[in-house]
Design a protein around this motif. Structure first.
Motif, PDB file in Angstrom:
ATOM      1  N   ALA A   1      37.825  43.875  37.960  1.00 26.53           N
ATOM      2  CA  ALA A   1      36.496  43.978  38.563  1.00 26.53           C
ATOM      3  C   ALA A   1      36.123  42.680  39.264  1.00 26.53           C
ATOM      4  O   ALA A   1      35.559  42.695  40.376  1.00 26.53           O
ATOM      5  N   ASN A   2      36.418  41.537  38.652  1.00 25.94           N
ATOM      6  CA  ASN A   2      36.128  40.254  39.288  1.00 25.94           C
ATOM      7  C   ASN A   2      36.903  40.060  40.578  1.00 25.94           C
ATOM      8  O   ASN A   2      36.432  39.443  41.531  1.00 25.94           O
ATOM      9  N   LEU A   3      38.113  40.582  40.608  1.00 30.53           N
ATOM     10  CA  LEU A   3      38.970  40.451  41.791  1.00 30.53           C
ATOM     11  C   LEU A   3      38.694  41.539  42.827  1.00 30.53           C
ATOM     12  O   LEU A   3      39.319  41.554  43.891  1.00 30.53           O
ATOM     13  N   LYS A   4      37.787  42.474  42.469  1.00 31.14           N
ATOM     14  CA  LYS A   4      37.473  43.602  43.353  1.00 31.14           C
ATOM     15  C   LYS A   4      38.744  44.350  43.777  1.00 31.14           C
ATOM     16  O   LYS A   4      38.976  44.609  44.965  1.00 31.14           O
ATOM     17  N   VAL A   5      39.547  44.688  42.762  1.00 28.14           N
ATOM     18  CA  VAL A   5      40.777  45.421  43.032  1.00 28.14           C
ATOM     19  C   VAL A   5      40.880  46.577  42.047  1.00 28.14           C
ATOM     20  O   VAL A   5      40.551  46.434  40.869  1.00 28.14           O
ATOM     21  N   ALA A   6      41.275  47.723  42.546  1.00 30.39           N
ATOM     22  CA  ALA A   6      41.445  48.881  41.676  1.00 30.39           C
ATOM     23  C   ALA A   6      42.807  48.812  41.007  1.00 30.39           C
ATOM     24  O   ALA A   6      43.809  48.443  41.632  1.00 30.39           O
ATOM     25  N   LEU A   7      42.845  49.165  39.742  1.00 28.26           N
ATOM     26  CA  LEU A   7      44.116  49.162  39.021  1.00 28.26           C
ATOM     27  C   LEU A   7      44.945  50.400  39.348  1.00 28.26           C
ATOM     28  O   LEU A   7      46.152  50.425  39.114  1.00 28.26           O
ATOM     29  N   THR A   8      44.288  51.444  39.855  1.00 28.32           N
ATOM     30  CA  THR A   8      44.998  52.626  40.335  1.00 28.32           C
ATOM     31  C   THR A   8      44.672  52.799  41.816  1.00 28.32           C
ATOM     32  O   THR A   8      43.636  52.344  42.301  1.00 28.32           O
ATOM     33  N   ASN A   9      45.579  53.475  42.543  1.00 27.34           N
ATOM     34  CA  ASN A   9      45.407  53.622  43.978  1.00 27.34           C
ATOM     35  C   ASN A   9      46.209  54.845  44.406  1.00 27.34           C
ATOM     36  O   ASN A   9      47.378  54.989  44.037  1.00 27.34           O
TER      37      ASN A   9
END
Length: 495
Positions: free
Chosen positions: A357-365
């Protein structure tokens, strides 16, 4: 496990140790360090013990500090003879277990104290002794208890040797005939600390519930009744996830549990600001467990958790992140269920979610990662687990989050690459996720181990691996850490 570790940070509200903590910090020490105890400390403890209450102010205790090596050896020999004699009473498994419970303190404890009761003590002019002369012995026991508590407060341990021949010890020490032998005490710095007695820990005798030893006869409203009424305790345990560190990520249910708790057993990795949410007056017990360091044993934690609940307390077992993910929650749930103690589980935000969340990245895509997997990088021995599914780690359609990877990351990435994982696959290491001192290292699978080793960050670390991570925003994570540091009054580490 102790409440007074000199090398462990304990929140100000948890120290100094309370009377209850000193009582729970076990008294029956059997193994000591050989380090000497300064004479001024011994004198202070004995003078404190001498202030103990006694029937009729009789002060009947007589304390003999046994320093003669020859006499010590003779008493130890007497102990061993009596121990062998006692072993003959037990059969089969009980006999085998009895022989394993050896007291090692005779050779290592720096202080030996023989305690006697002077049956002809003139103090108090016999007050209270005319009807119950045995209270002289009880008064001596009060003195020993006071000495034990004073020793615990000073960080010392006390062992009470009961397997000796009283007449033989009395003769060896050459004391007056009117002195009755009460006990032989060993005093020194404990070699190890436990919240549960050794006899309980090794299966000799489990501790019975408080209710089996407490009853009430009648009541103030109804007058006396014919039979004592047992009072049942209504304690319970809540296994609570504290989240990765940011206090704002604490769930409402977790907050309610902390604010209603009577006792909180917290892990070393729980962020200190979260402890501020605990109800004032609640007992705080640091049961910190850290990898590759001296730490609390899980059976000790289970025992303390259950004991507090059986005493009728609302107990919170507070763990960093989510207790259901590599938090040994299963062992604590099972321990409570076997003991008949109600347990509730309150999940928390796991560090992988907080870091992503801090990196603003989804763990799934949908394009890059249709599967998310959590693995641990060390087993019970602290080694890389032998049963990792390396084909799954090398899967390009998965995001892998590696917990506790510090010591084994180089080996893990080397094996994963050998099993087909592209060394150029994005890899991100996050230390102290969501906390003011969060550090982020964006790299690749082939280079992340070297980058992390060079930085050697303090605190918990996780590694995220996968193509979905190419969209991570390290700058945003740094900004969030700076904002949190400003709010909490701390400075973030450089990334």
């Amino acid at each position: 496990m102790t409440f007074r570790k000199k090398d462990t940070h304990v929140p100000a509200q948890a120290a100094p140790a309370t009377l209850e903590q000193l009582v729970r910090w076990r008294r029956d020490v059997r193994r000591f360090k050989t380090d000497p105890v300064p004479d001024d400390i011994i004198q202070r403890l004995l003078r404190l013990a001498d202030l103990a209450p006694s029937v009729g102010n009789s002060q009947p205790w007589r304390i003999l500090n046994v320093k003669d090596a020859g006499i010590r050896a003779a008493i130890a020999k007497s102990f061993e003879a009596e121990r062998r004699k006692s072993a003959e009473v037990y059969k089969d498994d009980k006999a085998s277990l009895y022989n394993k419970l050896k007291l090692a303190g005779f050779d290592t404890a720096p202080v030996h104290l023989a305690i006697f009761c002077d049956r002809d003590a003139a103090q108090g002019h016999g007050l209270g002794r005319q009807t119950m002369p045995e209270t002289l012995d009880s008064s001596c026991a009060c003195m020993v208890t006071t000495l034990w508590l004073a020793a615990r407060e000073a960080g010392l341990g006390l062992g009470w040797v009961s397997i000796v021949d009283p007449s033989a010890v009395t003769t060896m020490l050459g004391v007056p005939k009117n002195w009755k032998f009460i006990g032989y005490l060993l005093l020194g710095w404990p070699e190890e600390e436990h919240l549960d007695p050794e006899l309980e820990r090794h299966g000799w005798q489990a501790r019975t519930p408080f209710e089996s030893r407490y009853s009430e006869l009648g009541s103030a409203e109804r007058g006396p009744s014919q039979h004592p009424q047992h009072v049942a305790a209504k304690g319970a345990v809540a296994l609570v996830g504290a989240g990765p560190g940011d206090p704002d990520l604490l769930t409402i249910k977790a907050l309610r549990a902390l604010q209603s708790a009577d006792a909180v057993l917290f892990d070393d990795l729980v962020a200190k600001p979260i402890l501020d949410f605990i109800r004032p007056g609640a007992k705080l017990i640091d049961v910190g467990k850290r990898g590759y360091r001296k730490s609390c044993k899980q059976p000790d934690i289970n025992t303390e958790m259950i004991r507090l609940a059986r005493d009728g307390l609302k107990v919170v077992r507070l763990k960093s992140g989510d207790p259901l993910i590599f938090g040994r929650a299963g062992e604590e749930i099972e321990a409570c269920q076997q003991a008949g103690v109600p347990i509730d589980v309150i999940p928390g935000v796991t560090s992988a979610q907080g870091a992503a969340a801090n990196l603003k990245v989804a763990l799934t895509n949908r394009d890059h990662a249709r599967r998310l997997q959590f693995i641990t990088a060390h087993d019970r021995r602290g080694h890389l687990p032998a049963d990792i599914d390396w084909g799954a780690v090398a899967d390009t359609a998965a995001t892998t989050v590696v917990y506790m990877p510090k010591r084994t990351l180089a080996e893990l990435t080397e094996i994963a690459i050998a099993h087909g994982l592209d060394p150029n696959t994005p890899a991100i290491a996050v230390a102290n996720a969501t906390r003011p001192d969060q550090q982020v290292f964006i790299s690749s699978v082939g280079a992340i181990a070297a980058a992390l080793s060079a930085a050697n960050p303090d605190g918990p670390v996780l590694i995220m691996i996968g193509e979905a991570l190419r969209y991570a925003d390290a700058a945003n994570a740094t900004e969030q850490a700076s904002a949190m540091a400003a709010a909490l009054g701390a400075l973030p580490a450089s990334t």
